[in-house]
Design a protein around this motif. Structure first.
Motif, PDB file in Angstrom:
ATOM      1  N   ARG A  59       0.854  -1.191   0.000  1.00  0.00           N
ATOM      2  CA  ARG A  59       0.000   0.000   0.000  1.00  0.00           C
ATOM      3  C   ARG A  59       0.885   1.233   0.000  1.00  0.00           C
ATOM      4  O   ARG A  59       1.803   1.339   0.818  1.00  0.00           O
ATOM      5  CB  ARG A  59      -0.927  -0.016   1.208  1.00  0.00           C
ATOM      6  CG  ARG A  59      -1.967   1.079   1.152  1.00  0.00           C
ATOM      7  CD  ARG A  59      -3.089   0.831   2.144  1.00  0.00           C
ATOM      8  NE  ARG A  59      -4.000   1.945   2.114  1.00  0.00           N
ATOM      9  CZ  ARG A  59      -5.265   1.870   1.774  1.00  0.00           C
ATOM     10  NH1 ARG A  59      -5.790   0.725   1.452  1.00  0.00           N
ATOM     11  NH2 ARG A  59      -6.027   2.941   1.771  1.00  0.00           N
ATOM     12  N   VAL A  63       1.187   6.676   4.845  1.00  0.00           N
ATOM     13  CA  VAL A  63       1.513   5.482   5.613  1.00  0.00           C
ATOM     14  C   VAL A  63       1.476   4.315   4.630  1.00  0.00           C
ATOM     15  O   VAL A  63       0.421   3.983   4.098  1.00  0.00           O
ATOM     16  CB  VAL A  63       0.527   5.256   6.774  1.00  0.00           C
ATOM     17  CG1 VAL A  63       0.828   3.946   7.486  1.00  0.00           C
ATOM     18  CG2 VAL A  63       0.573   6.417   7.757  1.00  0.00           C
ATOM     19  N   VAL A  65       2.475   0.223   3.503  1.00  0.00           N
ATOM     20  CA  VAL A  65       2.544  -1.108   4.101  1.00  0.00           C
ATOM     21  C   VAL A  65       3.090  -2.091   3.075  1.00  0.00           C
ATOM     22  O   VAL A  65       2.718  -2.031   1.903  1.00  0.00           O
ATOM     23  CB  VAL A  65       1.146  -1.584   4.563  1.00  0.00           C
ATOM     24  CG1 VAL A  65       1.179  -3.021   5.042  1.00  0.00           C
ATOM     25  CG2 VAL A  65       0.591  -0.682   5.641  1.00  0.00           C
ATOM     26  N   GLU A  66       3.945  -2.968   3.510  1.00  0.00           N
ATOM     27  CA  GLU A  66       4.373  -4.133   2.737  1.00  0.00           C
ATOM     28  C   GLU A  66       4.280  -5.311   3.681  1.00  0.00           C
ATOM     29  O   GLU A  66       5.043  -5.407   4.638  1.00  0.00           O
ATOM     30  CB  GLU A  66       5.804  -3.966   2.227  1.00  0.00           C
ATOM     31  CG  GLU A  66       5.946  -2.896   1.174  1.00  0.00           C
ATOM     32  CD  GLU A  66       7.360  -2.791   0.638  1.00  0.00           C
ATOM     33  OE1 GLU A  66       8.042  -3.827   0.535  1.00  0.00           O
ATOM     34  OE2 GLU A  66       7.767  -1.661   0.335  1.00  0.00           O
ATOM     35  N   GLN A  67       3.304  -6.197   3.436  1.00  0.00           N
ATOM     36  CA  GLN A  67       3.065  -7.293   4.376  1.00  0.00           C
ATOM     37  C   GLN A  67       2.467  -8.478   3.644  1.00  0.00           C
ATOM     38  O   GLN A  67       1.595  -8.314   2.796  1.00  0.00           O
ATOM     39  CB  GLN A  67       2.104  -6.838   5.482  1.00  0.00           C
ATOM     40  CG  GLN A  67       1.849  -7.881   6.540  1.00  0.00           C
ATOM     41  CD  GLN A  67       3.072  -8.150   7.405  1.00  0.00           C
ATOM     42  OE1 GLN A  67       3.639  -7.223   7.963  1.00  0.00           O
ATOM     43  NE2 GLN A  67       3.467  -9.397   7.509  1.00  0.00           N
ATOM     44  N   GLY A  77       7.113  -7.980   7.825  1.00  0.00           N
ATOM     45  CA  GLY A  77       6.722  -6.928   6.898  1.00  0.00           C
ATOM     46  C   GLY A  77       7.263  -5.596   7.362  1.00  0.00           C
ATOM     47  O   GLY A  77       8.133  -5.531   8.235  1.00  0.00           O
ATOM     48  N   VAL A  79       6.020  -1.220   7.857  1.00  0.00           N
ATOM     49  CA  VAL A  79       5.113  -0.080   7.772  1.00  0.00           C
ATOM     50  C   VAL A  79       5.998   1.141   7.581  1.00  0.00           C
ATOM     51  O   VAL A  79       6.957   1.342   8.334  1.00  0.00           O
ATOM     52  CB  VAL A  79       4.256   0.058   9.050  1.00  0.00           C
ATOM     53  CG1 VAL A  79       3.418   1.317   9.009  1.00  0.00           C
ATOM     54  CG2 VAL A  79       3.376  -1.167   9.241  1.00  0.00           C
ATOM     55  N   ARG A  80       5.705   1.928   6.538  1.00  0.00           N
ATOM     56  CA  ARG A  80       6.477   3.132   6.264  1.00  0.00           C
ATOM     57  C   ARG A  80       5.696   4.347   6.757  1.00  0.00           C
ATOM     58  O   ARG A  80       4.596   4.612   6.282  1.00  0.00           O
ATOM     59  CB  ARG A  80       6.764   3.243   4.763  1.00  0.00           C
ATOM     60  CG  ARG A  80       7.725   2.197   4.257  1.00  0.00           C
ATOM     61  CD  ARG A  80       8.000   2.316   2.772  1.00  0.00           C
ATOM     62  NE  ARG A  80       6.831   2.594   1.936  1.00  0.00           N
ATOM     63  CZ  ARG A  80       5.956   1.679   1.520  1.00  0.00           C
ATOM     64  NH1 ARG A  80       6.109   0.429   1.880  1.00  0.00           N
ATOM     65  NH2 ARG A  80       4.941   2.015   0.757  1.00  0.00           N
ATOM     66  N   MET A 112      -0.805  -7.744  14.967  1.00  0.00           N
ATOM     67  CA  MET A 112       0.443  -7.147  14.497  1.00  0.00           C
ATOM     68  C   MET A 112       1.302  -6.762  15.699  1.00  0.00           C
ATOM     69  O   MET A 112       0.795  -6.268  16.708  1.00  0.00           O
ATOM     70  CB  MET A 112       0.171  -5.928  13.623  1.00  0.00           C
ATOM     71  CG  MET A 112       1.438  -5.355  13.005  1.00  0.00           C
ATOM     72  SD  MET A 112       1.094  -4.137  11.721  1.00  0.00           S
ATOM     73  CE  MET A 112       0.878  -5.225  10.334  1.00  0.00           C
ATOM     74  N   SER A 114       5.453  -5.171  16.720  1.00  0.00           N
ATOM     75  CA  SER A 114       6.703  -4.554  16.303  1.00  0.00           C
ATOM     76  C   SER A 114       7.644  -4.567  17.493  1.00  0.00           C
ATOM     77  O   SER A 114       7.287  -4.081  18.574  1.00  0.00           O
ATOM     78  CB  SER A 114       6.480  -3.122  15.830  1.00  0.00           C
ATOM     79  OG  SER A 114       7.711  -2.540  15.452  1.00  0.00           O
TER      80      SER A 114
END
Length: 131
Positions: A59, A63, A65-67, A77, A79-80, A112, A114
């Protein structure tokens, strides 16, 4: 790239299960049939690949996302955020897909984390319909 169909996507998401409020977004997209699954591309928003039982979301936006989501498994994954990238891990509890050439539905529920910190439980639902 194989032929595609133009689709309308209703993207629903919520955090923290039944106590959370569903957010809804309507997107225009392209729906591709691949040898091992499906790919949904929504220009300037996201790409969702459903290949061999995995769901991969990329996405774009403020914000990003790569997951990848895999039923019953934890996957790495990112989250940017404007402040930088954050490594995350998602454990997928539920994943259902009813997909065909004209679209279909896709739903998954996951936790999720982190850096060993719980970020919450999330649910995503996509309703994909040919235009």
């Amino acid at each position: 790239m194989p032929d595609y169909r133009r689709v309308t996507v209703v993207f629903r998401s919520r955090q923290d299960g039944e106590s959370g409020t569903w957010a809804e977004e309507r997107l225009a997209g392209q729906w591709y049939r691949m040898a091992t699954g499906w790919v949904l591309r929504c220009q300037d928003a996201m790409t969702v690949s459903i290949l061999q039982g995995d769901v991969r979301v990329v996405r774009q936006g403020e914000v990003g996302v790569e997951q990848t989501f895999r039923l019953g498994a934890s996957t790495q994954g990112a989250v940017r955020l404007p402040q930088g990238a954050l490594a995350v891990e998602a454990f997928t509890h539920e994943l259902t897909a009813e997909l065909a050439a004209s679209g279909g539905t896709l739903y998954w529920r996951y936790d999720m984390r982190s850096e060993d910190q719980e970020m919450g439980r999330f649910e995503i639902g996509l309703d994909i319909r040919e235009e």
